[in-house]
Design a protein around this motif. Structure first.
Motif, PDB file in Angstrom:
ATOM      1  N   LEU A   9      30.947 -58.496  48.385  1.00 22.86           N
ATOM      2  CA  LEU A   9      31.223 -59.321  49.548  1.00 22.86           C
ATOM      3  C   LEU A   9      32.591 -59.027  50.129  1.00 22.86           C
ATOM      4  O   LEU A   9      32.859 -59.320  51.279  1.00 22.86           O
ATOM      5  CB  LEU A   9      31.077 -60.803  49.202  1.00 22.86           C
ATOM      6  CG  LEU A   9      29.628 -61.232  48.952  1.00 22.86           C
ATOM      7  CD1 LEU A   9      29.576 -62.659  48.440  1.00 22.86           C
ATOM      8  CD2 LEU A   9      28.782 -61.083  50.186  1.00 22.86           C
ATOM      9  N   LEU A  12      32.972 -57.303  53.387  1.00 27.02           N
ATOM     10  CA  LEU A  12      32.923 -58.009  54.670  1.00 27.02           C
ATOM     11  C   LEU A  12      34.106 -57.636  55.556  1.00 27.02           C
ATOM     12  O   LEU A  12      34.034 -57.744  56.763  1.00 27.02           O
ATOM     13  CB  LEU A  12      32.916 -59.531  54.440  1.00 27.02           C
ATOM     14  CG  LEU A  12      31.642 -60.061  53.802  1.00 27.02           C
ATOM     15  CD1 LEU A  12      31.833 -61.525  53.424  1.00 27.02           C
ATOM     16  CD2 LEU A  12      30.476 -59.909  54.741  1.00 27.02           C
ATOM     17  N   VAL A  32      34.575 -66.794  48.557  1.00 28.65           N
ATOM     18  CA  VAL A  32      33.299 -66.750  47.849  1.00 28.65           C
ATOM     19  C   VAL A  32      33.461 -67.528  46.544  1.00 28.65           C
ATOM     20  O   VAL A  32      34.298 -67.182  45.715  1.00 28.65           O
ATOM     21  CB  VAL A  32      32.867 -65.305  47.519  1.00 28.65           C
ATOM     22  CG1 VAL A  32      31.549 -65.300  46.749  1.00 28.65           C
ATOM     23  CG2 VAL A  32      32.768 -64.470  48.787  1.00 28.65           C
ATOM     24  N   VAL A  53      29.515 -68.869  50.329  1.00 27.50           N
ATOM     25  CA  VAL A  53      30.378 -67.990  51.105  1.00 27.50           C
ATOM     26  C   VAL A  53      30.867 -68.706  52.356  1.00 27.50           C
ATOM     27  O   VAL A  53      30.074 -69.276  53.112  1.00 27.50           O
ATOM     28  CB  VAL A  53      29.610 -66.707  51.520  1.00 27.50           C
ATOM     29  CG1 VAL A  53      30.503 -65.772  52.317  1.00 27.50           C
ATOM     30  CG2 VAL A  53      29.036 -66.011  50.292  1.00 27.50           C
ATOM     31  N   GLN A  64      26.105 -64.897  58.904  1.00 27.05           N
ATOM     32  CA  GLN A  64      24.893 -64.662  58.110  1.00 27.05           C
ATOM     33  C   GLN A  64      24.539 -63.180  58.094  1.00 27.05           C
ATOM     34  O   GLN A  64      24.155 -62.633  57.061  1.00 27.05           O
ATOM     35  CB  GLN A  64      23.727 -65.491  58.631  1.00 27.05           C
ATOM     36  CG  GLN A  64      22.495 -65.417  57.753  1.00 27.05           C
ATOM     37  CD  GLN A  64      22.738 -66.033  56.392  1.00 27.05           C
ATOM     38  OE1 GLN A  64      23.102 -67.193  56.297  1.00 27.05           O
ATOM     39  NE2 GLN A  64      22.519 -65.269  55.336  1.00 27.05           N
ATOM     40  N   VAL A  67      26.912 -61.465  55.659  1.00 31.02           N
ATOM     41  CA  VAL A  67      26.583 -61.783  54.266  1.00 31.02           C
ATOM     42  C   VAL A  67      25.345 -61.001  53.830  1.00 31.02           C
ATOM     43  O   VAL A  67      25.315 -60.419  52.736  1.00 31.02           O
ATOM     44  CB  VAL A  67      26.374 -63.309  54.096  1.00 31.02           C
ATOM     45  CG1 VAL A  67      25.735 -63.629  52.763  1.00 31.02           C
ATOM     46  CG2 VAL A  67      27.705 -64.036  54.237  1.00 31.02           C
ATOM     47  N   HIS A  71      25.287 -58.118  50.895  1.00 34.03           N
ATOM     48  CA  HIS A  71      24.383 -58.245  49.747  1.00 34.03           C
ATOM     49  C   HIS A  71      23.546 -56.971  49.572  1.00 34.03           C
ATOM     50  O   HIS A  71      23.252 -56.563  48.450  1.00 34.03           O
ATOM     51  CB  HIS A  71      23.486 -59.469  49.923  1.00 34.03           C
ATOM     52  CG  HIS A  71      22.605 -59.767  48.751  1.00 34.03           C
ATOM     53  ND1 HIS A  71      23.078 -59.879  47.466  1.00 34.03           N
ATOM     54  CD2 HIS A  71      21.270 -59.981  48.681  1.00 34.03           C
ATOM     55  CE1 HIS A  71      22.073 -60.148  46.648  1.00 34.03           C
ATOM     56  NE2 HIS A  71      20.962 -60.204  47.357  1.00 34.03           N
ATOM     57  N   ILE A  88      22.314 -67.058  48.107  1.00 37.34           N
ATOM     58  CA  ILE A  88      23.579 -66.972  48.846  1.00 37.34           C
ATOM     59  C   ILE A  88      23.560 -68.056  49.926  1.00 37.34           C
ATOM     60  O   ILE A  88      22.699 -68.058  50.797  1.00 37.34           O
ATOM     61  CB  ILE A  88      23.770 -65.582  49.467  1.00 37.34           C
ATOM     62  CG1 ILE A  88      23.747 -64.517  48.367  1.00 37.34           C
ATOM     63  CG2 ILE A  88      25.092 -65.534  50.239  1.00 37.34           C
ATOM     64  CD1 ILE A  88      23.829 -63.099  48.876  1.00 37.34           C
ATOM     65  N   LEU A  90      25.639 -69.875  52.971  1.00 32.96           N
ATOM     66  CA  LEU A  90      26.720 -69.784  53.926  1.00 32.96           C
ATOM     67  C   LEU A  90      27.228 -71.205  54.149  1.00 32.96           C
ATOM     68  O   LEU A  90      26.478 -72.071  54.596  1.00 32.96           O
ATOM     69  CB  LEU A  90      26.226 -69.160  55.231  1.00 32.96           C
ATOM     70  CG  LEU A  90      27.268 -68.770  56.254  1.00 32.96           C
ATOM     71  CD1 LEU A  90      28.279 -67.796  55.670  1.00 32.96           C
ATOM     72  CD2 LEU A  90      26.598 -68.179  57.471  1.00 32.96           C
TER      73      LEU A  90
END
Length: 91
Positions: A9, A12, A32, A53, A64, A67, A71, A88, A90
């Motif tokens: 993550l 990101l 996270v 997250v 989203q 994420v 993943h 997961i 959000l």
């Protein structure tokens, strides 16, 4: 696993450019929080993980998408896919 998820993550930081969304200001740090459960199933042990997250500064749809992309890129997610239940959220 927890370290690996955070590393995945952590991608990101580079994902906004790939996802064609604006990058976050540096003071809006992603967070996270990971919860891992050890359970039993059919006489054996199983792991379950929940990742909560937070991506401040991004609208929910863009967050989203990032994420989901992280993943898919995470090497630990790839290695454990189908073996560990992962949810997961959000937040």
């Amino acid at each position: 696993m927890v370290r690996g998820v955070h590393q995945g993550l952590g991608g990101l930081a580079i994902q906004p450019r790939q996802a064609d969304v604006e990058a976050r200001p540096e003071d809006e740090t992603p967070v996270v929080c990971t919860e891992v459960d050890l359970g039993t199933n059919d006489g054996g042990f199983v792991l379950r993980a929940r990742l909560n997250v937070s991506l401040p500064g991004l609208d929910r749809e863009a967050a989203q998408a990032l994420v989901d992309a992280a993943h898919q890129l995470c090497p630990y997610s790839k290695a454990t896919r189908g073996n560990i239940d992962v949810v997961i959220n959000l937040v």
